[in-house]
Design an enzyme around this catalytic site. Structure first.
Site, PDB file in Angstrom:
ATOM      1  N   CYS A  10       0.854  -1.187   0.000  1.00  0.00           N
ATOM      2  CA  CYS A  10       0.000   0.000   0.000  1.00  0.00           C
ATOM      3  C   CYS A  10       0.900   1.251   0.000  1.00  0.00           C
ATOM      4  CB  CYS A  10      -0.932   0.019   1.204  1.00  0.00           C
ATOM      5  SG  CYS A  10      -0.096   0.030   2.787  1.00  0.00           S
ATOM      6  N   CYS A  13       3.211   1.754   2.935  1.00  0.00           N
ATOM      7  CA  CYS A  13       4.399   0.912   3.019  1.00  0.00           C
ATOM      8  C   CYS A  13       5.523   1.515   2.181  1.00  0.00           C
ATOM      9  CB  CYS A  13       4.091  -0.498   2.517  1.00  0.00           C
ATOM     10  SG  CYS A  13       2.534  -1.139   3.130  1.00  0.00           S
TER      11      CYS A  13
END
Lengths: 78, 354
Positions: A10, A13
């Site tokens: 995502c 991250c």
């Protein structure tokens, strides 16, 4: 020193990955940074919220992207 | 969706003044109240400056937009901040520990309630799901959590409260919990454990992390501020788009049209809005200004609630994420049951309220 970024890809991250690299560079740390995207492997750290930061096998931060200064603190503590 | 403010990082408590932080928070709340009370005069003044005929559809639409945009921003900031503080008392680890010893029934109720206050991010849905199951939380109870966590969130409740009123916010909360509890119970009874992808059960899970260092008052305020930056930063384009659509409906869509299409006497309107809402994805911040305008134009409350729930709780992105852990038939059953729950809520509300 081995740094692992746990996350399934995502945007948070990615931010954590970039910021960790920046923090390590500012501190002139010699370290190996690995991105862990496999869920089974992420779970093996006991982590339930991503992204997470692991330093030398120890989970340092879960479910949050710390500020650059906090990251530097975490990396120097080790 | 939000990413969690909870963190295992060690807080740096040194050289920070608690009084200063709490004082700053109180000062912020006072400024907030002062600004909030001036919104309508501001919007009216701003519209009067613009070269727009005073009575007309464009005037109505622009006034709606200029009044709602700062209002939604302010409301969202306050609610997200307060909820960030509340959430700093919960963590996925703690919630899992609380649910692990529970049986079906009461466990579903607890899971649905904890879904409201536990920090939850849709990108963490899969690790959370596996983490719950591996700790011995029954599948049905895990589903109750997974339904309530994204559907009943601070953004939805706060905006409904501010824009539409406390009764609708309360109805949304109670009915959302009802759907999460009932769907989890039904799914639990169906014993669909073999509908999980095989690797899910094989995954070895490390014991849960111990809770991080104790949080101070400053850490909790900071968690609130982080939540505001994080959530507002993510949802503002949705909000602006939602308010824009709401303003258009407010100014241009005739009441007679919506009043008949979305009235409670039109039996097919509830399934139609659910079918429309499932593939649509928006977060609560985008959909609630639209709901506000629809209600004001005479759409039935049950129909609007069903539409909102379908848009927020069931979406294609969520389906794709859950597909990683659920086999297609279990995924279909899951979506089907939640959709039926939303339909019942829509009809029930249309029948009870006029």
């Amino acid at each position: 020193m081995k740094i692992q970024i746990l996350g399934t890809g995502c945007s948070k991250c990615k931010t954590l990955g970039e910021r960790t690299i920046a923090a390590a560079e500012e501190l002139n740390l010699s370290c190996e940074i690995e991105k862990v995207t496999d869920i089974a492997k992420i779970m093996s750290f006991g982590v339930m919220a991503t992204p997470a930061l692991v330093v030398d096998g120890k989970v340092k931060c879960v479910g949050k992207v710390p500020a650059l200064n906090e990251l530097k603190d975490i990396l120097t503590e080790v | 969706m939000k990413c969690c403010a909870e963190c295992g990082c060690k807080p740096k408590a040194a050289s920070r003044n608690t009084t200063l932080w709490i004082g700053g928070t109180i000062f912020g709340l006072i400024v907030w109240t002062a600004v909030y009370s001036q919104l309508l005069p501001f919007a009216e003044w701003a519209v009067s400056v613009l070269p727009i005929p005073v009575s007309g559809k464009l005037h109505e639409a622009v006034l709606f937009f200029l009044y709602d945009t700062p209002k939604v921003f302010l409301l969202l900031t306050l609610v997200v901040f307060l909820m960030g503080i509340v959430r700093s008392f919960f963590s996925p680890e703690r919630t899992r520990a609380l649910l692990a010893g529970n049986r079906e029934g009461l466990g579903n109720v607890a899971a649905a309630l904890l879904g409201v206050v536990t920090p939850f991010c849709s990108c963490s849905a899969v690790p959370l799901f596996i983490g719950f199951l591996s700790a011995g939380v029954p599948l049905g109870i895990t589903f109750s959590f997974l339904i309530s966590a994204p559907m009943i969130n601070e953004v939805a409740l706060g905006l409904l409260f501010g824009l539409v009123g406390w009764k609708v916010a309360l109805a949304y909360l109670v009915l959302g919990l009802g759907i999460a509890i009932a769907s989890g119970l039904v799914l639990g009874r169906m014993h669909l454990e073999n509908g999980l992808e095989d690797w899910v059960r094989k995954t070895q899970v490390a014991p849960p992390l111990q809770d991080g260092a104790k949080m101070t008052a400053i850490d909790r305020i900071e968690a609130g501020v982080d939540a505001v930056q994080d959530i507002i930063g993510k949802v503002w384009p949705w909000m602006i788009a939602g308010i824009g659509i709401g303003a258009f409906i407010h100014g241009y869509v005739p009441s007679e049209l919506l009043g008949s299409l979305m009235s409670k006497d039109t039996w097919w309107s509830v399934p139609a809005v659910v079918a429309l809402g499932v593939p649509m994805y928006s977060n609560a911040a985008g959909i609630i200004p639209v709901a506000e305008a629809l209600l004001e134009k005479g759409a039935a409350l049950g129909t609007v609630l069903a539409f909102m729930m379908a848009v927020i709780a069931l979406s294609l992105p969520e389906m794709i994420i859950l597909r990683k852990v659920l086999k297609p038939q279990l995924l279909a059953v899951f979506f089907g049951i939640v959709a039926v729950g939303i339909l019942i809520v829509g009809y029930l509300f249309n029948a009870l309220f006029t």
